[in-house]
Design a protein around this motif. Sequence first.
Motif, PDB file in Angstrom:
ATOM      1  N   MET A 163      -6.242  13.473 -24.668  1.00 36.76           N
ATOM      2  CA  MET A 163      -6.292  12.044 -24.974  1.00 36.76           C
ATOM      3  C   MET A 163      -5.575  11.265 -23.878  1.00 36.76           C
ATOM      4  SD  MET A 163      -4.960  10.031 -28.391  1.00 36.76           S
ATOM      5  CE  MET A 163      -6.270  10.713 -29.416  1.00 36.76           C
ATOM      6  N   LYS A 164      -6.112  10.112 -23.523  1.00 34.19           N
ATOM      7  CA  LYS A 164      -5.476   9.243 -22.549  1.00 34.19           C
ATOM      8  C   LYS A 164      -4.591   8.244 -23.292  1.00 34.19           C
ATOM      9  CE  LYS A 164      -6.531   6.365 -18.503  1.00 34.19           C
ATOM     10  NZ  LYS A 164      -7.616   5.771 -17.684  1.00 34.19           N
ATOM     11  N   ILE A 165      -3.304   8.227 -22.946  1.00 32.98           N
ATOM     12  CA  ILE A 165      -2.312   7.453 -23.679  1.00 32.98           C
ATOM     13  C   ILE A 165      -1.588   6.516 -22.724  1.00 32.98           C
ATOM     14  CG2 ILE A 165      -0.250   7.579 -25.128  1.00 32.98           C
ATOM     15  CD1 ILE A 165      -1.134  10.504 -25.779  1.00 32.98           C
ATOM     16  N   ALA A 166      -1.510   5.238 -23.069  1.00 32.50           N
ATOM     17  CA  ALA A 166      -0.779   4.262 -22.259  1.00 32.50           C
ATOM     18  C   ALA A 166       0.647   4.116 -22.782  1.00 32.50           C
ATOM     19  CB  ALA A 166      -1.486   2.910 -22.284  1.00 32.50           C
ATOM     20  N   LEU A 167       1.608   4.190 -21.877  1.00 34.51           N
ATOM     21  CA  LEU A 167       3.009   4.075 -22.260  1.00 34.51           C
ATOM     22  C   LEU A 167       3.470   2.627 -22.235  1.00 34.51           C
ATOM     23  CD1 LEU A 167       5.832   5.385 -22.820  1.00 34.51           C
ATOM     24  CD2 LEU A 167       6.162   5.314 -20.332  1.00 34.51           C
ATOM     25  N   VAL A 168       3.988   2.153 -23.369  1.00 32.36           N
ATOM     26  CA  VAL A 168       4.694   0.872 -23.440  1.00 32.36           C
ATOM     27  C   VAL A 168       6.171   1.210 -23.285  1.00 32.36           C
ATOM     28  CG1 VAL A 168       5.122  -1.209 -24.792  1.00 32.36           C
ATOM     29  CG2 VAL A 168       2.942   0.008 -25.034  1.00 32.36           C
ATOM     30  N   ALA A 169       6.712   0.945 -22.110  1.00 30.31           N
ATOM     31  CA  ALA A 169       8.067   1.427 -21.805  1.00 30.31           C
ATOM     32  C   ALA A 169       9.154   0.663 -22.559  1.00 30.31           C
ATOM     33  CB  ALA A 169       8.327   1.342 -20.313  1.00 30.31           C
ATOM     34  N   SER A 226      -5.304  -3.522 -23.273  1.00 34.40           N
ATOM     35  CA  SER A 226      -6.551  -3.382 -24.042  1.00 34.40           C
ATOM     36  C   SER A 226      -7.479  -2.308 -23.486  1.00 34.40           C
ATOM     37  CB  SER A 226      -7.278  -4.729 -24.103  1.00 34.40           C
ATOM     38  OG  SER A 226      -6.642  -5.579 -25.013  1.00 34.40           O
ATOM     39  N   GLY A 227      -7.637  -2.238 -22.183  1.00 33.82           N
ATOM     40  CA  GLY A 227      -8.532  -1.251 -21.608  1.00 33.82           C
ATOM     41  C   GLY A 227      -7.846  -0.130 -20.885  1.00 33.82           C
ATOM     42  N   ALA A 228      -6.536   0.009 -21.095  1.00 36.67           N
ATOM     43  CA  ALA A 228      -5.753   0.953 -20.299  1.00 36.67           C
ATOM     44  C   ALA A 228      -5.955   2.403 -20.710  1.00 36.67           C
ATOM     45  CB  ALA A 228      -4.269   0.597 -20.381  1.00 36.67           C
ATOM     46  N   ALA A 229      -6.198   2.652 -22.004  1.00 31.35           N
ATOM     47  CA  ALA A 229      -6.265   4.033 -22.491  1.00 31.35           C
ATOM     48  C   ALA A 229      -6.874   4.050 -23.884  1.00 31.35           C
ATOM     49  CB  ALA A 229      -4.869   4.650 -22.510  1.00 31.35           C
ATOM     50  N   ASP A 230      -6.997   5.260 -24.441  1.00 27.72           N
ATOM     51  CA  ASP A 230      -7.512   5.398 -25.809  1.00 27.72           C
ATOM     52  C   ASP A 230      -6.547   4.781 -26.817  1.00 27.72           C
ATOM     53  OD1 ASP A 230      -9.733   6.980 -24.900  1.00 27.72           O
ATOM     54  OD2 ASP A 230      -8.352   8.676 -24.719  1.00 27.72           O
ATOM     55  N   VAL A 231      -5.253   5.062 -26.621  1.00 28.99           N
ATOM     56  CA  VAL A 231      -4.213   4.539 -27.507  1.00 28.99           C
ATOM     57  C   VAL A 231      -3.012   4.148 -26.646  1.00 28.99           C
ATOM     58  CG1 VAL A 231      -4.925   5.942 -29.486  1.00 28.99           C
ATOM     59  CG2 VAL A 231      -3.177   6.816 -27.905  1.00 28.99           C
ATOM     60  N   ALA A 232      -2.093   3.411 -27.247  1.00 30.85           N
ATOM     61  CA  ALA A 232      -0.826   3.078 -26.599  1.00 30.85           C
ATOM     62  C   ALA A 232       0.310   3.596 -27.462  1.00 30.85           C
ATOM     63  CB  ALA A 232      -0.698   1.571 -26.397  1.00 30.85           C
ATOM     64  N   VAL A 233       1.409   3.971 -26.811  1.00 31.40           N
ATOM     65  CA  VAL A 233       2.575   4.470 -27.547  1.00 31.40           C
ATOM     66  C   VAL A 233       3.834   3.843 -26.976  1.00 31.40           C
ATOM     67  CG1 VAL A 233       2.947   6.478 -26.025  1.00 31.40           C
ATOM     68  CG2 VAL A 233       3.754   6.549 -28.403  1.00 31.40           C
ATOM     69  N   ALA A 234       4.798   3.589 -27.854  1.00 33.48           N
ATOM     70  CA  ALA A 234       6.102   3.091 -27.429  1.00 33.48           C
ATOM     71  C   ALA A 234       7.184   3.885 -28.139  1.00 33.48           C
ATOM     72  CB  ALA A 234       6.259   1.604 -27.753  1.00 33.48           C
ATOM     73  N   PRO A 235       8.262   4.226 -27.431  1.00 32.36           N
ATOM     74  CA  PRO A 235       9.401   4.872 -28.082  1.00 32.36           C
ATOM     75  C   PRO A 235      10.273   3.833 -28.774  1.00 32.36           C
ATOM     76  CG  PRO A 235       9.833   4.680 -25.746  1.00 32.36           C
ATOM     77  CD  PRO A 235       8.461   4.106 -25.968  1.00 32.36           C
ATOM     78  N   SER A 236       9.650   3.023 -29.618  1.00 35.43           N
ATOM     79  CA  SER A 236      10.342   1.912 -30.264  1.00 35.43           C
ATOM     80  C   SER A 236       9.565   1.443 -31.483  1.00 35.43           C
ATOM     81  CB  SER A 236      10.508   0.742 -29.288  1.00 35.43           C
ATOM     82  OG  SER A 236      10.888  -0.433 -29.971  1.00 35.43           O
ATOM     83  N   GLY A 237      10.166   1.560 -32.656  1.00 36.77           N
ATOM     84  CA  GLY A 237       9.534   1.051 -33.856  1.00 36.77           C
ATOM     85  C   GLY A 237       9.478  -0.460 -33.881  1.00 36.77           C
ATOM     86  N   SER A 238      10.478  -1.119 -33.300  1.00 38.49           N
ATOM     87  CA  SER A 238      10.512  -2.580 -33.351  1.00 38.49           C
ATOM     88  C   SER A 238       9.446  -3.204 -32.458  1.00 38.49           C
ATOM     89  CB  SER A 238      11.901  -3.096 -32.976  1.00 38.49           C
ATOM     90  OG  SER A 238      12.262  -2.690 -31.674  1.00 38.49           O
ATOM     91  N   CYS A 239       9.230  -2.646 -31.259  1.00 37.61           N
ATOM     92  CA  CYS A 239       8.197  -3.194 -30.376  1.00 37.61           C
ATOM     93  C   CYS A 239       6.803  -2.946 -30.949  1.00 37.61           C
ATOM     94  CB  CYS A 239       8.319  -2.589 -28.982  1.00 37.61           C
ATOM     95  SG  CYS A 239       9.817  -3.099 -28.109  1.00 37.61           S
ATOM     96  N   VAL A 240       6.583  -1.755 -31.481  1.00 38.41           N
ATOM     97  CA  VAL A 240       5.286  -1.474 -32.107  1.00 38.41           C
ATOM     98  C   VAL A 240       5.102  -2.357 -33.332  1.00 38.41           C
ATOM     99  CG1 VAL A 240       3.892   0.270 -33.282  1.00 38.41           C
ATOM    100  CG2 VAL A 240       5.150   0.867 -31.207  1.00 38.41           C
ATOM    101  N   GLY A 241       6.159  -2.593 -34.073  1.00 35.39           N
ATOM    102  CA  GLY A 241       6.070  -3.493 -35.219  1.00 35.39           C
ATOM    103  C   GLY A 241       5.637  -4.884 -34.808  1.00 35.39           C
ATOM    104  N   CYS A 242       6.141  -5.357 -33.669  1.00 38.08           N
ATOM    105  CA  CYS A 242       5.747  -6.673 -33.170  1.00 38.08           C
ATOM    106  C   CYS A 242       4.279  -6.687 -32.791  1.00 38.08           C
ATOM    107  CB  CYS A 242       6.617  -7.049 -31.976  1.00 38.08           C
ATOM    108  SG  CYS A 242       6.196  -8.639 -31.230  1.00 38.08           S
ATOM    109  N   VAL A 243       3.842  -5.682 -32.050  1.00 39.89           N
ATOM    110  CA  VAL A 243       2.438  -5.605 -31.628  1.00 39.89           C
ATOM    111  C   VAL A 243       1.516  -5.543 -32.840  1.00 39.89           C
ATOM    112  CG1 VAL A 243       0.740  -4.139 -30.471  1.00 39.89           C
ATOM    113  CG2 VAL A 243       2.966  -4.547 -29.401  1.00 39.89           C
ATOM    114  N   ARG A 244       1.891  -4.751 -33.810  1.00 40.60           N
ATOM    115  CA  ARG A 244       0.999  -4.512 -34.944  1.00 40.60           C
ATOM    116  C   ARG A 244       0.998  -5.633 -35.963  1.00 40.60           C
ATOM    117  NH1 ARG A 244       1.732   1.218 -37.592  1.00 40.60           N
ATOM    118  NH2 ARG A 244       1.284   1.792 -35.410  1.00 40.60           N
TER     119      ARG A 244
END
Length: 249
Positions: free
Chosen positions: A1-7, A67-85
């Motif tokens: 899987m291609k995964i984009a990192l949200v640092a 949006s077009g960077a990868a299949d999914v994006a991941v962040a080592p942060s619940g708060s940042c993902v919470g904001c995005v979602r």
Amino acid sequence: MKIALVATCLGDALFPRAPRATVELLERLGHEVVFPADQTCCGQMHVNTGYLDLALPLVRHHVEVFSGAADVAVAPSGSCVGCVRHQHAMVARRGGDEELARAAEDLAHRTYELSELLVDVLGVTDVGAYYPHRVTYHPTCHSLRMLRVGDKPLRLLREVRGLTLTELPDAEVCCGFGGTFAVKNAETSTAMLADKMANVLSTHAEVCTAGDTSCLMHIGGGLSRLRSGVRTVHLAEILASTADQEVPA
């Protein structure tokens, strides 16, 4: 899987081990990880402090970059993902940009906190980690209440070879950070931190871990001032650790 990192901002500026460990872990599991170099802040601190107009261009930029960077994006942060979602589409709609809101919703459905990605998407709990230390886990508020990751981090930690997991009393109680809350309500924040530190110390753990560097910064700062000897280490660092290359406790 291609995964984009949200640092994340804290990962980029203060705690680079967490995003680096995320990459090492996912690549070890056989996935391609890409890092969109144009990424900036997701806008979480602006949204949470009420500056929605200032957050809008950050939301737009985040969506354009990922949006077009990868299949999914991941962040080592619940708060940042919470904001995005949970906040990006709202900010876009409030700004009158329905097209951006729909694009933000699409990206939100493909953006995950690390433990979510591992357990729910990749279907793994044993990632081949080795970490011979006594560890306690603090569930951060955004991961617990916004993302509802539940016991996924604990399931991952229980599979780490050599690790002794100790239960944290009153684990679900906030550590007192809360971003600008810790600045605007310093006395309350400090009292909450004192309770959290007492609970961490009662476990006799060598390491306190969590899925957000922000909370670890808060807890770790307090523990260091006590000269307790207890370290804070991000969940990604533990999971990336192996017998050949152990992350320092």
